[in-house]
Design an enzyme around this catalytic site. Structure first.
Site, short mmCIF file in Angstrom:
data_model
loop_
_atom_site.label_atom_id
_atom_site.label_comp_id
_atom_site.label_asym_id
_atom_site.label_seq_id
_atom_site.Cartn_x
_atom_site.Cartn_y
_atom_site.Cartn_z
N ARG A 72 38.39 49.89 72.42
CA ARG A 72 37.32 49.90 74.12
C ARG A 72 38.00 49.93 74.88
NH1 ARG A 72 34.51 45.33 76.40
NH2 ARG A 72 32.39 46.32 76.75
N ILE A 98 29.36 49.11 81.13
CA ILE A 98 29.94 49.37 79.87
C ILE A 98 29.12 47.91 79.35
CG2 ILE A 98 31.98 48.47 79.80
CD1 ILE A 98 32.36 50.13 77.70
N SER A 99 27.79 48.36 78.06
CA SER A 99 27.13 47.28 77.48
C SER A 99 28.30 46.42 77.22
CB SER A 99 26.37 48.16 76.49
OG SER A 99 25.78 48.68 76.70
N LYS A 100 28.11 44.74 76.75
CA LYS A 100 28.98 44.11 75.98
C LYS A 100 28.68 44.15 74.65
CE LYS A 100 25.75 39.63 76.04
NZ LYS A 100 26.32 38.00 76.54
N PHE A 247 19.61 45.62 81.25
CA PHE A 247 20.40 46.73 81.23
C PHE A 247 20.61 47.73 82.79
CE2 PHE A 247 20.72 46.80 76.91
CZ PHE A 247 21.35 47.20 76.15
#
Ligand code: SAH
Length: 255
Positions: A72, A98-100, A247
């Protein structure tokens, strides 16, 4: 989990579609540089992240292995590298995030829902909102083909750069409005959205295979987003509303 899983990077899957730009074509990439900003073995940090995901309830071994495999820190700015394995969303430019990791893992687990093809993978998957390309890379380990579409040209190009060194032959990056889906790759065994809209576009349900699933954030009547799962069976759709999420908005058009 302390060992890197031995996933094949190149897959025998179906032939690529001609109109799609493929990641990993062109000049051979330079050897990946040492993890910047981490200062320690990134695999060890990643393994700790995966242990935490398992402790939080992610049970699908394929998802945990994929999260363990994808670096990541290579998808975020060098200055943020030391936060790459914390359970936090991070800025990726162009006012997007960027999503967790826990949300990425949760959504992919919902997408798989115990389903597997003959090769132990889900079939074709459409991702709406490529962003920096991280989730597309994770998906490439659990799906036979990944079509990922982004509406911001700058991010689409960034994702292409980020993914080049990974040489993921089954990831196909597309520039366009994902609200229209990507008909040439349909039908999809799964559709996953990384941006939340007011409703699921008809194109997505049209392009979903029978037995397929859509996992997406959606704005609920009270104005907050929740994860929804839509399942198509015998032509009928069944929707489940799950936990609240945050989001970026799903937007139409390209920019
Ligand atoms: N999965 C991404 C998360 C990106 S954030 C990652 O791993 O980095 C969500 C992305 O969805 C943003 O880049 C945003 O530009 C994009 N997006 C929003 N609406 C879209 C649409 N209609 N079509 C394609 N991408 C869209």
């Amino acid at each position: 989990m302390t060992r890197r899983p031995g996933f094949p990077v190149r897959l025998p899957g179906s032939a690529p579609l001609p109109a799609v730009r493929r990641v990993g074509s062109g000049a051979p990439p330079a050897a990946p540089a040492a993890p910047a900003g981490l200062g320690l073995d990134s695999q060890a940090v990643r393994s700790r992240m995966v242990h935490k995901l398992a402790a939080q309830g992610i049970a699908d071994a394929r998802v945990l292995a994929a999260m363990n495999a994808v670096e990541r820190h290579r998808f975020v700015d060098t200055a943020l590298g030391n936060q790459a394995y914390e359970d936090t969303s991070l800025p990726i430019g162009w006012a997007q995030t960027i999503s967790k990791p826990s949300v990425v893992a949760r959504m992919i687990e919902l997408l798989l829902a115990g389903r597997t093809g003959a090769d132990g993978r889900l079939g074709r998957v459409l991702e709406v909102g490529t962003g920096c390309g991280y989730q597309a890379a994770v998906l490439s380990h659990v799906a036979s083909e990944v079509y990922s579409i982004e509406r911001l040209r700058g991010l689409h190009e960034r994702a292409r750069e980020n993914l080049r060194a990974f040489r993921l032959a089954n990831v196909h990056l597309l520039f366009g409005d994902g609200m229209a889906g990507f008909a040439k790759g349909a039908p999809y065994a799964g559709i996953i959205a990384a941006a939340g809209g007011e409703a699921v576009p008809a194109a997505w349900t049209d392009q979903l295979a029978d037995g397929g699933r859509i996992v997406a954030p959606m704005v609920m009547p009270h104005g907050q987003q929740a994860l929804i799962v839509l399942e198509k069976s015998g032509g009928a759709l069944r929707q489940s509303v799950l936990e609240g999420v945050h989001f970026v908005p799903l937007k139409s058009g390209i920019a």
